[in-house]
Design an enzyme around this catalytic site. Structure first.
Site, PDB file in Angstrom:
ATOM      1  CG  ASP A 185      -2.017   0.694   0.699  1.00 25.08           C
ATOM      2  OD1 ASP A 185      -2.467   1.379   0.618  1.00 25.08           O
ATOM      3  OD2 ASP A 185      -3.127  -0.159   1.604  1.00 25.08           O
ATOM      4  CG  ASP A 285      -4.464   5.923   1.453  1.00 21.70           C
ATOM      5  OD1 ASP A 285      -4.995   4.904   1.398  1.00 21.70           O
ATOM      6  OD2 ASP A 285      -3.946   6.955   1.328  1.00 21.70           O
ATOM      7  CD  GLU A 340      -9.082   4.770  -0.850  1.00 21.73           C
ATOM      8  OE1 GLU A 340      -9.706   4.692  -0.082  1.00 21.73           O
ATOM      9  OE2 GLU A 340      -7.404   5.138  -0.629  1.00 21.73           O
ATOM     10  CG  HIS A 411      -8.995  -0.742   5.371  1.00 21.59           C
ATOM     11  ND1 HIS A 411      -8.849  -1.282   4.299  1.00 21.59           N
ATOM     12  CD2 HIS A 411      -8.510   0.217   5.197  1.00 21.59           C
ATOM     13  CE1 HIS A 411      -8.409  -0.340   3.442  1.00 21.59           C
ATOM     14  NE2 HIS A 411      -7.807   0.823   4.045  1.00 21.59           N
ATOM     15  CG  ASP A 412     -11.363   2.349   4.387  1.00 18.98           C
ATOM     16  OD1 ASP A 412     -10.768   1.846   5.162  1.00 18.98           O
ATOM     17  OD2 ASP A 412     -10.399   2.483   3.370  1.00 18.98           O
TER      18      ASP A 412
HETATM   19  C1  GLC Z   1      -7.603   5.560   1.994  1.00 19.84           C
HETATM   20  C2  GLC Z   1      -7.796   4.311   3.445  1.00 19.84           C
HETATM   21  C3  GLC Z   1      -7.704   4.529   4.957  1.00 19.84           C
HETATM   22  C4  GLC Z   1      -6.863   5.643   5.007  1.00 19.84           C
HETATM   23  C5  GLC Z   1      -7.272   6.268   4.861  1.00 19.84           C
HETATM   24  C6  GLC Z   1      -6.511   7.675   4.914  1.00 19.84           C
HETATM   25  O1  GLC Z   1      -9.017   5.659   2.142  1.00 19.84           O
HETATM   26  O2  GLC Z   1      -8.172   3.145   2.655  1.00 19.84           O
HETATM   27  O3  GLC Z   1      -8.042   3.859   5.562  1.00 19.84           O
HETATM   28  O4  GLC Z   1      -8.205   6.214   6.863  1.00 19.84           O
HETATM   29  O5  GLC Z   1      -6.865   6.830   3.310  1.00 19.84           O
HETATM   30  O6  GLC Z   1      -5.147   7.468   3.897  1.00 19.84           O
END
Ligand code: GLC
Ligand code: CA
Length: 626
Positions: A185, A285, A340, A411-412
């Site tokens: 990541d 990310d 993402e 995980h979110d």
């Molecule tokens: C992304 C991650 C999340 C994190 C955010 C800030 O959305 O998946 O878990 O809190 O970015 O890094």
């Protein structure tokens, strides 16, 4: 001569806005939010309307400044990409099944209550047996863990709680032995405020590191009205320099300044460091947030609509394409990367992932995770009919040079089965239905740890059970707004990210010690029990994963939806030059009539022993068409 389209303005027509890639995505989203079919916009009378007329009609609900802000965004990207219809290129990552691991919660190997790298290594046989080709690890780098590792202190060091670089090298060896790949990541929209760069930036305003972050002069107030995704303003006051620094997430996650070429070179270096170590891919990310267009106030109408102020200034910045392309050329090479990209819609995703543009290989989009007009923190029942519409629209908008990802959990987000039905009798069938989407539609499946075991949401009973910074901040915010503790807890129960972050229910236990996050026993699920039960969700995943590997029609084959207007029913064909499959599902818990005559088809997978005339609740069947 520049043959660019005329700029969008008050004199443009609705049709011009819909032709624009960002315009299309924004309109699609607005229609979704209003619970209206997109086709409503496609009638002549509406398409022909001038934007100034729309502005006038909407004047009581939408501030005119919204339109100016919209035009600015749209004019950044005047052309839609043509829709390619040719052959799909063959790539290992289109065929592979990915599995996301949240290291802190996967397996603890040294009895400190925290999952770790050796824990992951000890479970590779389990993953191999399931048919997993590649694992994605949420961040494993040195971090103060304010956001569980999404706040990185040192990009080249392993978090001590997770192990050592030796443990990581060992994990790579063990993966290679099993012919498995690994994604790390990459969190580079921001770093931790404990990163060396940031420490130097605030201790010396003249140091080059000051320009690695986004500082604004203290003029006695916040630099603008932007808000953080984790509650409160997006700016933190920095007493050391008497300035404000941008932090879109927690107060320890400081946004990096991508305008600065030196910072971009550092990121490329980090990518090369891990590539040289032998990793295969990166997940990037919130990567669409890196290019900030301006630091003007966020538009109020958009802020109210989204719940966050300022997003339109950075969620699809003008320089995003350039930054991603350079990184791809300088550092990734032919390594696979997945971005993402929250807030991005179909047409924008094409601009990011079109094969010839060399930016990202695929992206995670999020609009399918909640049904229209709901957000993650609403308690409601997810209607699967929405997925049918969403995917039909998505595939209509993707050409053969873009490739989507397929996922329901990470995980979110809370567990998907729980969103669809809280009734445990439906768990097994819904789990299999969701697996079928991921493994028989066109795209790369990403399974989140525990999804294959049919894990459900937790019954957290007190705020003390929560560990996530987002949940904890949200709770305080809600109390501040006057909600009672009970009401605030109910909101967290609907949407907390901690549902997905409890320890994996291994038969021998996640840890020999007290886990870092409390786990409520759920229906007595363990890996061993699920593996032993031939009708389990686990065994459905496993069988379907291996089936997909053998039958490439399910990967590259043409996808054709049928009986689209039949409510609660979803059906499609997948076909290549060798084979043809038919997949049908009942999207509701009640029985429905059969819409397709499957008499001549050979049934190969079914999650229920169904009757001749009806499909029972959440029934799924996969047939071979001869
Ligand atoms: C992304 C991650 C999340 C994190 C955010 C800030 O959305 O998946 O878990 O809190 O970015 O890094
Ligand atoms: Ca441990």
């Amino acid at each position: 001569m520049n043959s660019r389209k005329p700029l969008i303005s008050d004199n443009s027509r609705v049709a011009d806005v819909l032709e624009n890639p960002i315009g299309f995505d924004v309109a699609y989203k607005l229609m979704l939010q209003m619970g209206k079919p997109f086709s409503k916009l496609n009638v002549f009378f509406i398409r022909n309307m001038k934007m100034k007329t729309v502005k006038w009609f909407a004047r009581k609900t939408i501030d005119p400044s919204f339109f100016d802000c919209l035009y600015e965004l749209l004019n950044q990207e005047p052309e839609r990409l043509p829709l390619d219809k040719g052959e799909v290129s063959k790539k290992w990552w289109k065929e592979a099944v990915f599995y996301q691991i949240y290291p802190k919660s996967f397996k603890d190997s040294n009895a400190d209550g925290i999952g770790d790298l050796n824990g992951i290594s000890s479970k590779l046989d389990y993953l191999k047996e399931l048919g997993v080709d590649a694992i994605w690890l949420s961040p494993i780098y040195d971090s103060p863990l304010d956001d569980n590792g999404y706040d990185i202190r040192d990009y080249r060091k392993i978090l001590a709680e997770f192990g050592t670089m030796e443990d990581f090298d060992n994990l790579l060896v063990e993966l290679k032995k099993r012919d498995m790949k690994i994604i790390l990541d990459l969190v580079v929209n921001h770093s931790s405020d404990e990163h060396e760069w940031y420490k130097k930036a605030i201790s010396d305003k003249d140091s080059k590191y000051h320009d690695y972050y986004i500082f604004k002069e203290n003029k006695g107030a916040m630099p603008n009205n932007w808000t953080s995704f984790f509650s409160g303003p997006a700016w933190k006051y920095v007493p050391e320099t008497d300035e404000y620094a941008l932090k879109l997430f927690s107060s320890k996650q400081m946004d990096l300044n991508w305008e600065n070429p030196e910072l971009r070179a550092e990121v490329a270096d980090i990518v090369r460091f891990w590539r040289d170590k032998g990793i295969d891919c990166f997940r990037m990310d919130v990567i669409n947030y890196i290019a900030k267009n301006s630091f003007e106030d966020g538009n109020n109408t958009i802020g109210e609509l989204m719940g966050f102020y300022g997003v339109e200034r950075y969620f699809f910045g003008e320089k995003l394409h350039e930054y991603l392309h350079d990184l791809k050329v300088d550092a990734f090479g032919d390594m696979f990367n997945v971005g993402e990209t929250p807030g991005v819609g179909f047409e924008m995703s094409r601009l990011l992932t079109h094969e010839d543009r060399q930016e990202l290989d695929t992206v995670f989009l999020f609009d399918h995770l909640e049904t229209p007009s709901h957000n993650r923190f609403d308690a409601y029942k997810y209607d699967l009919n929405f997925l049918k519409r969403y995917y039909a629209d998505m595939y209509e908008h993707l050409g053969t040079k873009e490739w989507p990802s397929l996922f329901f959990e990470n995980h979110d987000n809370p567990r998907m089965i729980s969103k669809v039905s809280s009734d445990e009798v439906n768990r097994n069938k819904i789990g299999k239905l969701l697996a079928t989407f991921m493994l028989t539609l066109r795209g790369t499946p990403f399974i989140y740890q525990g999804q294959e075991l049919g894990m459900l949401n937790q019954n957290f009973s007190s705020i003390d059970d929560f560990r996530d910074v987002e949940s904890i901040n949200k709770y305080a915010e809600l109390l501040g707004e006057g909600l009672s503790e009970k009401e605030a807890l109910a909101v967290l129960l609907a949407g907390s990210r901690d549902h997905a972050r409890v320890g994996m229910p291994w038969a021998e236990g996640f840890s020999e010690a007290e886990p870092w996050i409390k786990t409520y026993p759920q229906l007595d699920i363990t890996d061993e029990k699920e593996m032993a039960d031939k009708d389990s969700i686990y065994n459905w995943y496993k069988a379907l994963i291996f089936f997909r590997k053998e039958h490439k029609a399910l990967v590259y084959g043409e996808l054709k939806f049928v009986h689209e207007s039949a409510k609660n029913y979803l059906a499609y064909f997948r076909e290549d030059e060798n084979e043809k499959f038919f997949i049908e599902m009942n999207l509701s818990e009640n029985q429905i009539k059969r819409f397709e005559n499957t008499g001549e088809y050979e049934i190969i997978f079914s999650n229920t022993s169904s009757g001749e005339q009806y499909l029972s609740g959440y029934e799924v069947n996969i047939y071979r068409v001869k």
